[in-house]
Structures are given as C-alpha cells and as structure tokens.
Write a protein that holds these residues in place. Structure first.
Motif, PDB file in Angstrom:
ATOM      1  N   GLY A   1      15.226  -5.262   6.973  1.00  0.00           N
ATOM      2  CA  GLY A   1      15.182  -4.554   5.707  1.00  0.00           C
ATOM      3  C   GLY A   1      16.009  -5.280   4.652  1.00  0.00           C
ATOM      4  O   GLY A   1      16.725  -6.240   4.946  1.00  0.00           O
ATOM      5  N   GLY A   2      15.895  -4.801   3.426  1.00  0.00           N
ATOM      6  CA  GLY A   2      16.670  -5.406   2.348  1.00  0.00           C
ATOM      7  C   GLY A   2      15.778  -5.939   1.239  1.00  0.00           C
ATOM      8  O   GLY A   2      14.579  -5.630   1.169  1.00  0.00           O
ATOM      9  N   GLU A   3      16.368  -6.728   0.377  1.00  0.00           N
ATOM     10  CA  GLU A   3      15.630  -7.274  -0.754  1.00  0.00           C
ATOM     11  C   GLU A   3      15.123  -8.678  -0.446  1.00  0.00           C
ATOM     12  O   GLU A   3      15.837  -9.500   0.137  1.00  0.00           O
ATOM     13  N   TYR A   4      13.886  -8.912  -0.863  1.00  0.00           N
ATOM     14  CA  TYR A   4      13.262 -10.221  -0.719  1.00  0.00           C
ATOM     15  C   TYR A   4      12.710 -10.645  -2.079  1.00  0.00           C
ATOM     16  O   TYR A   4      12.208  -9.808  -2.833  1.00  0.00           O
ATOM     17  N   LYS A   5      12.816 -11.927  -2.347  1.00  0.00           N
ATOM     18  CA  LYS A   5      12.227 -12.423  -3.580  1.00  0.00           C
ATOM     19  C   LYS A   5      10.930 -13.138  -3.242  1.00  0.00           C
ATOM     20  O   LYS A   5      10.894 -13.985  -2.340  1.00  0.00           O
TER      21      LYS A   5
ATOM     22  N   GLU B   1      19.116  -3.671   7.503  1.00  0.00           N
ATOM     23  CA  GLU B   1      19.301  -5.016   6.957  1.00  0.00           C
ATOM     24  C   GLU B   1      19.954  -5.929   7.980  1.00  0.00           C
ATOM     25  O   GLU B   1      20.757  -5.495   8.807  1.00  0.00           O
ATOM     26  N   GLY B   2      19.609  -7.198   7.893  1.00  0.00           N
ATOM     27  CA  GLY B   2      20.223  -8.184   8.765  1.00  0.00           C
ATOM     28  C   GLY B   2      21.610  -8.545   8.268  1.00  0.00           C
ATOM     29  O   GLY B   2      22.021  -8.168   7.161  1.00  0.00           O
ATOM     30  N   THR B   3      22.336  -9.267   9.075  1.00  0.00           N
ATOM     31  CA  THR B   3      23.676  -9.702   8.700  1.00  0.00           C
ATOM     32  C   THR B   3      23.607 -10.696   7.558  1.00  0.00           C
ATOM     33  O   THR B   3      22.803 -11.631   7.585  1.00  0.00           O
ATOM     34  N   HIS B   4      24.425 -10.473   6.559  1.00  0.00           N
ATOM     35  CA  HIS B   4      24.434 -11.394   5.417  1.00  0.00           C
ATOM     36  C   HIS B   4      25.223 -12.644   5.785  1.00  0.00           C
ATOM     37  O   HIS B   4      26.366 -12.567   6.229  1.00  0.00           O
TER      38      HIS B   4
ATOM     39  N   LEU C   1      -3.247 -20.312  -4.780  1.00  0.00           N
ATOM     40  CA  LEU C   1      -1.935 -19.697  -4.984  1.00  0.00           C
ATOM     41  C   LEU C   1      -1.075 -19.922  -3.748  1.00  0.00           C
ATOM     42  O   LEU C   1      -1.523 -19.706  -2.619  1.00  0.00           O
ATOM     43  N   HIS C   2       0.146 -20.369  -3.975  1.00  0.00           N
ATOM     44  CA  HIS C   2       1.141 -20.502  -2.912  1.00  0.00           C
ATOM     45  C   HIS C   2       2.134 -19.351  -3.074  1.00  0.00           C
ATOM     46  O   HIS C   2       2.662 -19.134  -4.174  1.00  0.00           O
ATOM     47  N   LEU C   3       2.393 -18.643  -2.004  1.00  0.00           N
ATOM     48  CA  LEU C   3       3.344 -17.539  -2.040  1.00  0.00           C
ATOM     49  C   LEU C   3       4.562 -17.909  -1.208  1.00  0.00           C
ATOM     50  O   LEU C   3       4.460 -18.172  -0.010  1.00  0.00           O
ATOM     51  N   ILE C   4       5.722 -17.949  -1.860  1.00  0.00           N
ATOM     52  CA  ILE C   4       6.984 -18.247  -1.197  1.00  0.00           C
ATOM     53  C   ILE C   4       7.806 -16.963  -1.137  1.00  0.00           C
ATOM     54  O   ILE C   4       7.939 -16.262  -2.145  1.00  0.00           O
ATOM     55  N   MET C   5       8.356 -16.670   0.032  1.00  0.00           N
ATOM     56  CA  MET C   5       9.167 -15.463   0.189  1.00  0.00           C
ATOM     57  C   MET C   5      10.498 -15.823   0.848  1.00  0.00           C
ATOM     58  O   MET C   5      10.529 -16.554   1.844  1.00  0.00           O
ATOM     59  N   VAL C   6      11.588 -15.306   0.291  1.00  0.00           N
ATOM     60  CA  VAL C   6      12.916 -15.506   0.868  1.00  0.00           C
ATOM     61  C   VAL C   6      13.675 -14.190   0.833  1.00  0.00           C
ATOM     62  O   VAL C   6      13.380 -13.299   0.030  1.00  0.00           O
ATOM     63  N   ASN C   7      14.672 -14.068   1.709  1.00  0.00           N
ATOM     64  CA  ASN C   7      15.519 -12.880   1.640  1.00  0.00           C
ATOM     65  C   ASN C   7      16.746 -13.152   0.776  1.00  0.00           C
ATOM     66  O   ASN C   7      16.899 -14.232   0.202  1.00  0.00           O
ATOM     67  N   HIS C   8      17.637 -12.173   0.684  1.00  0.00           N
ATOM     68  CA  HIS C   8      18.731 -12.231  -0.279  1.00  0.00           C
ATOM     69  C   HIS C   8      19.710 -13.373  -0.028  1.00  0.00           C
ATOM     70  O   HIS C   8      20.335 -13.874  -0.954  1.00  0.00           O
ATOM     71  N   ASP C   9      19.857 -13.814   1.250  1.00  0.00           N
ATOM     72  CA  ASP C   9      20.791 -14.903   1.511  1.00  0.00           C
ATOM     73  C   ASP C   9      20.070 -16.200   1.894  1.00  0.00           C
ATOM     74  O   ASP C   9      20.694 -17.137   2.399  1.00  0.00           O
TER      75      ASP C   9
ATOM     76  N   PRO D   1       0.809  -1.232   0.000  1.00  0.00           N
ATOM     77  CA  PRO D   1       0.000   0.000   0.000  1.00  0.00           C
ATOM     78  C   PRO D   1       0.837   1.274   0.000  1.00  0.00           C
ATOM     79  O   PRO D   1       0.512   2.243  -0.682  1.00  0.00           O
ATOM     80  N   ALA D   2       1.942   1.282   0.740  1.00  0.00           N
ATOM     81  CA  ALA D   2       2.769   2.490   0.831  1.00  0.00           C
ATOM     82  C   ALA D   2       3.914   2.489  -0.177  1.00  0.00           C
ATOM     83  O   ALA D   2       4.804   3.336  -0.107  1.00  0.00           O
ATOM     84  N   GLY D   3       3.894   1.519  -1.091  1.00  0.00           N
ATOM     85  CA  GLY D   3       4.949   1.447  -2.090  1.00  0.00           C
ATOM     86  C   GLY D   3       6.067   0.513  -1.696  1.00  0.00           C
ATOM     87  O   GLY D   3       6.718  -0.092  -2.546  1.00  0.00           O
ATOM     88  N   ALA D   4       6.323   0.405  -0.374  1.00  0.00           N
ATOM     89  CA  ALA D   4       7.344  -0.513   0.132  1.00  0.00           C
ATOM     90  C   ALA D   4       6.951  -0.952   1.528  1.00  0.00           C
ATOM     91  O   ALA D   4       6.281  -0.215   2.267  1.00  0.00           O
ATOM     92  N   ALA D   5       7.334  -2.160   1.881  1.00  0.00           N
ATOM     93  CA  ALA D   5       7.072  -2.651   3.226  1.00  0.00           C
ATOM     94  C   ALA D   5       8.153  -2.145   4.173  1.00  0.00           C
ATOM     95  O   ALA D   5       9.240  -1.751   3.747  1.00  0.00           O
ATOM     96  N   LYS D   6       7.844  -2.167   5.477  1.00  0.00           N
ATOM     97  CA  LYS D   6       8.820  -1.796   6.491  1.00  0.00           C
ATOM     98  C   LYS D   6       9.103  -3.006   7.367  1.00  0.00           C
ATOM     99  O   LYS D   6       8.200  -3.778   7.687  1.00  0.00           O
TER     100      LYS D   6
END
Length: 305
Positions: A155-159, A184-187, A121-129, A86-91
């Motif tokens: 924070g960071g990118e999620y697929k 962002e969390g520790t990579h 629909l199944h929604l799978i979400m993961v972070n960058h690492d 809704p706000a363009g990006a999640a927090k």
C-alpha cells in the motif's frame, strides 16, 4: 492627286507597324520558350500552381494531429492525463485495471500517437521511495483511453508516468500520484551507491559516467558481463527496438528522464546513453536490457553535484 499621296503614306505607315509587331511577336515567342523550359518540371508556371488546394491540405494535416480540432501543436502544456482504477483505488497485491485517458486542454480526447520504440505509450510506475519500478505498455482502446492490468506490491503512494508522443507534437510525459490501499512497505532511504557495480540475473553490470554535474552532457556506459565467467555479453537482444532503455528519476520523483541509447543497434557488452541531469541532487537510474529472451532491470543511485 492629294488623295493618292495620303493613301500611299497610310499604306507605308501600316506596313511599318505590321513589321514592328512581327518582330515583337518573335521576341515574346523566344521568351515564352525559355519560360516554358523553367517550368517544365511542374508542367505549369509557378504563378498558376493551385495554392488554395495545397493550403487546405496542410490545414487538414494540422487538425489531424493529436486527434483534436485545435491547430496548436499538442504539448505537455495543453494536454492532460487522468489515471483511474475501477473501484477508485487499487489494493496491494491484487491485480487491477488501470485506465489512462489523455485529453487536450479543451477536454477533447487525443487519439493519434506516433510509435515510440514500438509502443504508443510507455507507463512507468514507482513507489514513494523508488524501491519499486515497473515499465509496462497499456493498450489503446480509443477515445483517448489506454488500459492495462497491473498490481502493486504494497500500500501507499505510487507515481505513474505516461510517456508518449502525440502526433504532431513532441515527446510528452504526464504524471500523477495514485493511492494504493493496504499495508505500506518499509520506507528505505534513497542513498547513492558506494560503487556502481550490480549483479542481476547472473549478469554483472558496471555503470560508468563521463560526468556527474547538473546541466552538463553526460554519457552513461553500461558494461554487461557474465557474472561467473566475467566474459562480456555481446549478444544482447533488442528491447523495444533498441539495445536498452534507461529511466532516471530524482529522489522526489519530480524530475523524469527517459533516455535512449546512442547506438540503438549495439549488442553489448557496452551500451551507451547520452543525457543531462537537470539539477543537482540524488537520482535513481534504471537500465533495462534483454538477453536470451528475458528482460532484466538494473538500478543505480548516484549523486549529482
């Protein structure tokens, strides 16, 4: 005298013609009975079947697939999905609504889906690492739109992966990287496990693989035991209609596999899954199962070479 002869000859000729016609009629009648016997199951000869009506029915059925007007079967190549907040990006650490909209290549919403393991629909979400994993099920709202409330731990990118079957099409996965605001969390480097044994929620799970080469059939066997007693758990409950589900991602999250069990009605302690790794490299595997009403997820990292 001559007229009488002509009249007699004509009469004889007419009688012969009538006799011949009578014989021909008998043959056609017999053949007609045989023909009627062949067509008795349909009640009408094949050449009288209303093919026009049947063709129209098939065309309507084709148009209904995917909820759009194209006769082409819906595939990943002619479908698209958008993921929005809704706000363009999640927090980070804040619950937010995620909206997924599925459209065809012409921009028409896709409104018809097949039930795939109890869900549309199944929604799978993961972070960058790949240290974060979530498997949730958005609710269909119409107009090709699904929504779900969710949150992200940092924070960071999620697929995000939308996994579904459009009616008339094949299993389809559409994905996108989304940005989450916040620290962002520790990579963490994605490293293959030294041994494929994990303990999760009081259960000891061991994974064995029949092979670990790309493009070869491989059976993944999860052996699930009680961590304290070491006894095999043989009363696993169905999760989404099956003994378990497995999601596999390459370390760059470009290769996605959603694997279902060989025997969906199995109850443990073994749960077997058949798949094939598309390429060499490092892959993360998440197995999901249900026991005593609780779903537990066990991750493994393997090298395929």
């Amino acid at each position: 005298m001559m007229k009488k002869i002509i009249l007699v000859a004509a009469a004889v000729l007419a009688l012969n013609v009538l006799a011949a016609c009578g014989k021909t009629g008998d043959q056609n009648h017999a053949g007609g009975n045989n023909h009627a016997g062949h067509g008795a199951s349909s009640g009408q000869p094949n050449d009288e079947r209303p093919v026009g009506e049947k063709g129209a029915e098939e065309m309507d059925h084709g148009r209904g697939h995917g909820g759009h007007g194209s006769n082409a079967k819906p595939t990943a190549e002619n479908l698209q999905a958008s993921f929005a907040f809704p706000a363009g990006a999640a927090k980070a650490n804040e619950e937010t609504e995620l909206t997924i909209q599925v459209k065809d290549k012409d921009g028409n919403p896709v409104n018809q889906y097949d039930v795939n393991h109890e869900k549309w629909l199944h929604l799978i979400m993961v972070n960058h690492d790949l240290s974060f994993f979530s498997h949730i099920h958005p609710e269909f709202k119409g107009d090709g739109t699904f929504t779900v409330n969710t949150s992200f731990p940092a924070g960071g990118e999620y697929k995000v992966f939308a996994d579904f079957i459009p009616t008339g099409g094949a299993n389809t996965t559409l994905s996108e990287w989304v940005k989450v605001e916040g620290e962002e969390g520790t990579h963490t480097a994605i490293v293959a496990d030294a041994n494929l044994v994990k303990e999760v929620d009081g259960k000891k799970i061991e994974l064995s693989m029949s092979a670990a080469k790309p493009k070869e059939d491989v059976t993944l066997t999860f052996n699930i035991r009680d961590a304290k007693t070491k006894k095999g758990i043989n009363d696993l409950q169905p999760y989404l209609g099956a003994v378990g589900h497995v999601v596999i991602l390459s370390e760059d999250a470009k290769q996605y596999l959603h694997v279902h069990p060989i025997d969906e009605k199995a109850t443990g302690p073994e749960a077997k899954f058949a798949t094939s790794f598309p390429q060499s490299g490092t892959f993360k595997i998440w197995g999901q199962f249900q026991h005593n009403g609780e779903v537990f997820t066990v991750p493994f990292v393997v090298n395929v070479k």
